[in-house]
Design a protein around this motif. Structure first.
Motif, short mmCIF file in Angstrom:
data_model
loop_
_atom_site.label_atom_id
_atom_site.label_comp_id
_atom_site.label_asym_id
_atom_site.label_seq_id
_atom_site.Cartn_x
_atom_site.Cartn_y
_atom_site.Cartn_z
N UNK A 186 39.71 42.20 34.51
CA UNK A 186 39.68 40.92 35.22
C UNK A 186 38.23 40.57 35.49
N UNK A 187 37.80 39.42 35.00
CA UNK A 187 36.41 39.00 35.17
C UNK A 187 36.38 37.53 35.61
N UNK A 188 35.17 37.09 35.94
CA UNK A 188 34.95 35.68 36.26
C UNK A 188 35.76 35.17 37.43
N UNK A 189 35.97 36.01 38.44
CA UNK A 189 36.77 35.57 39.59
C UNK A 189 35.93 34.63 40.47
N UNK A 190 36.44 33.43 40.68
CA UNK A 190 35.78 32.46 41.54
C UNK A 190 36.79 31.94 42.57
N UNK A 210 39.76 35.37 34.78
CA UNK A 210 40.03 35.61 33.37
C UNK A 210 40.56 37.02 33.18
N UNK A 211 41.67 37.13 32.44
CA UNK A 211 42.27 38.42 32.12
C UNK A 211 42.08 38.67 30.63
N UNK A 212 41.48 39.79 30.29
CA UNK A 212 41.25 40.16 28.89
C UNK A 212 42.09 41.38 28.54
N UNK A 213 42.67 41.35 27.35
CA UNK A 213 43.45 42.48 26.85
C UNK A 213 42.50 43.41 26.10
N UNK A 214 42.17 44.53 26.71
CA UNK A 214 41.25 45.48 26.09
C UNK A 214 41.99 46.66 25.46
N UNK A 215 43.31 46.58 25.40
CA UNK A 215 44.10 47.61 24.74
C UNK A 215 44.39 47.23 23.30
N UNK A 216 45.45 47.81 22.74
CA UNK A 216 45.78 47.52 21.34
C UNK A 216 47.21 47.02 21.14
N UNK A 245 52.54 34.15 29.34
CA UNK A 245 51.20 34.60 29.63
C UNK A 245 50.76 35.69 28.65
N UNK A 246 51.43 35.80 27.54
CA UNK A 246 51.15 36.85 26.57
C UNK A 246 49.69 36.78 26.11
N UNK A 247 49.07 37.94 26.00
CA UNK A 247 47.68 38.04 25.54
C UNK A 247 47.63 39.07 24.42
N UNK A 248 47.04 38.68 23.29
CA UNK A 248 46.91 39.57 22.15
C UNK A 248 45.78 40.57 22.37
N UNK A 249 45.81 41.72 21.66
CA UNK A 249 44.68 42.66 21.75
C UNK A 249 43.38 41.97 21.38
N UNK A 250 42.37 42.17 22.21
CA UNK A 250 41.07 41.54 21.99
C UNK A 250 40.98 40.12 22.49
N UNK A 251 42.08 39.56 22.98
CA UNK A 251 42.09 38.19 23.46
C UNK A 251 41.98 38.12 24.97
N UNK A 252 41.82 36.92 25.48
CA UNK A 252 41.73 36.72 26.93
C UNK A 252 42.26 35.34 27.27
N UNK A 253 42.63 35.17 28.52
CA UNK A 253 43.08 33.88 29.02
C UNK A 253 42.57 33.67 30.42
N UNK A 254 42.26 32.42 30.74
CA UNK A 254 41.77 32.07 32.07
C UNK A 254 42.90 31.40 32.85
N UNK A 289 47.62 50.84 33.94
CA UNK A 289 47.06 50.83 35.28
C UNK A 289 46.71 49.40 35.70
N UNK A 290 47.02 49.10 36.97
CA UNK A 290 46.62 47.79 37.47
C UNK A 290 45.13 47.76 37.73
N UNK A 291 44.56 46.58 37.61
CA UNK A 291 43.12 46.39 37.77
C UNK A 291 42.91 45.31 38.82
N UNK A 292 41.99 45.58 39.76
CA UNK A 292 41.71 44.62 40.84
C UNK A 292 40.23 44.27 40.88
#
Length: 344
Positions: A186-190, A210-216, A245-254, A289-292
């Motif tokens: 999780x990045x770019x939190x405003x 922004x949530x990025x899928x860093x898995x495979x 809200x599906x996100x592909x590996x290597x993809x991200x959504x805001x 694992x959840x990420x905060x």
């Protein structure tokens, strides 16, 4: 609808949301059904077995590296004349809004689309259906995880001096067996505070992240947002369909969210928690694992301070007015006393 120009070709391709059973659609809102502009050609494309349509809406494939499988699609010509359909396969991806799309047919596939072999074209009589083989060959050194792709049947038409390609197709969820990883960042939190000018109502916190899928593997992450102040906590749970809200590996959504019920009491701490969940088939043994991530924003209670200032002003005005009245009454009493007859 997405449009792209490449080598003088205008490609018009529209997609349904990336739900587990997604099918490509061109020009109309019917599943796997299209009618190109300025033409009477209408056709549909659905998953099939060797005998014809099999009721699926998406083709799911899971194979180890070095293996292959033959799937099928059924192309139905709903027109009143024979039609030559071009067949192509290419890589799939998700748009910023979460819709499944495919690379243009003249773009060279670089991932799952490169593993698919289909005939170049098929001629189908009016009202007939053709079953087209789709051979998927997984390279020996393919990386484990998801490699989205799609297969389309298309017809070209001429619109003025522009060639228009109308594509209808089927989504392929290709998964290479191996060690799966479900991870997000999780990045770019405003966070921005919005005051309510009703002093007796709490304000809102608008959060962008922004949530990025860093898995495979494909993920449908859920989100939880919590705001914390001296006055307490307010929470927000994403109630939208997780599949959208599906996100592909290597993809991200805001994403954006609005947390209501937050009082402006100075420092506001906003915690965004992403909970990754594999999309499609369950993956036994795969833990996510959840990420905060935390962001802060300052908000002072201006409406409440304005009301307080107004109350203080009213209180002082009443005190001053009362004091003036008392002094006026005292002067009147003194003047009346001086004007009274002696001995009275």
């Amino acid at each position: 609808m997405t449009k792209s120009r490449s080598r003088g070709v205008l490609i018009r391709l529209a997609m349904l949301p990336a739900v587990g059973a997604t099918v490509l659609v061109t020009l109309v809102a019917l599943i796997a059904f299209a009618t190109p502009s300025n033409a009477d050609t209408t056709w549909s494309v659905v998953p099939a077995d060797a005998n014809g349509p099999d009721g699926r809406r998406v083709i799911d494939i899971e194979l180890p590296g070095g293996q292959q499988v033959t799937e099928h699609i059924a192309v139905t010509n709903r027109s009143t004349q024979p039609v030559d359909f071009a067949i192509d396969a290419n890589d799939g991806y998700l748009t910023a809004k979460g819709y499944f799309d495919m690379r243009p047919s003249d773009a060279k596939p670089a991932d799952g689309g490169a593993w698919i072999q289909v005939p170049d074209k098929v001629t189908i009589a009016a009202g007939a259906t053709a079953v087209v083989p789709v051979q998927v060959s997984i390279p020996q050194n393919a990386t484990p995880g998801d490699h989205p792709a799609g297969v389309t049947a298309s017809v070209d038409t001429i619109s003025g001096q522009v060639r228009v390609q109308n594509r209808v197709g089927v989504r392929l969820n290709i998964r290479v067996s191996g060690t799966y990883a479900a991870k997000v960042t999780v990045t770019g939190v405003r966070a921005e505070y919005g005051w309510s000018w009703n002093p007796f109502a709490a304000g809102t916190v608008d959060v962008t992240y922004t949530v990025a899928n860093t898995g495979n593997v494909r993920l449908a992450p859920d989100s939880r947002i919590l705001t914390s102040t001296f006055a307490g906590e307010s929470g927000w749970n994403d109630t939208s369909d997780a599949k959208a809200r599906e996100i592909m590996p290597g993809g991200s959504r805001t994403f954006t969210a609005r947390v209501a019920g937050t009082w402006p009491m100075g420092l506001i701490t906003t915690t965004v928690t992403a909970i990754p969940s594999p999309a499609g088939k369950p993956l036994p043994g795969v833990t996510a694992d959840r990420v905060s991530t935390v962001a802060t924003v300052w908000a002072l209670p201006w409406p409440q301070l304005a009301v307080l200032a107004l109350l203080i002003g009213v209180f002082l005005a009443i005190r001053i007015t009362g004091a003036r009245r008392r002094r006026r009454m005292e002067r009147l009493v003194i003047l009346n006393g001086r004007g009274s007859p002696l001995g009275a």
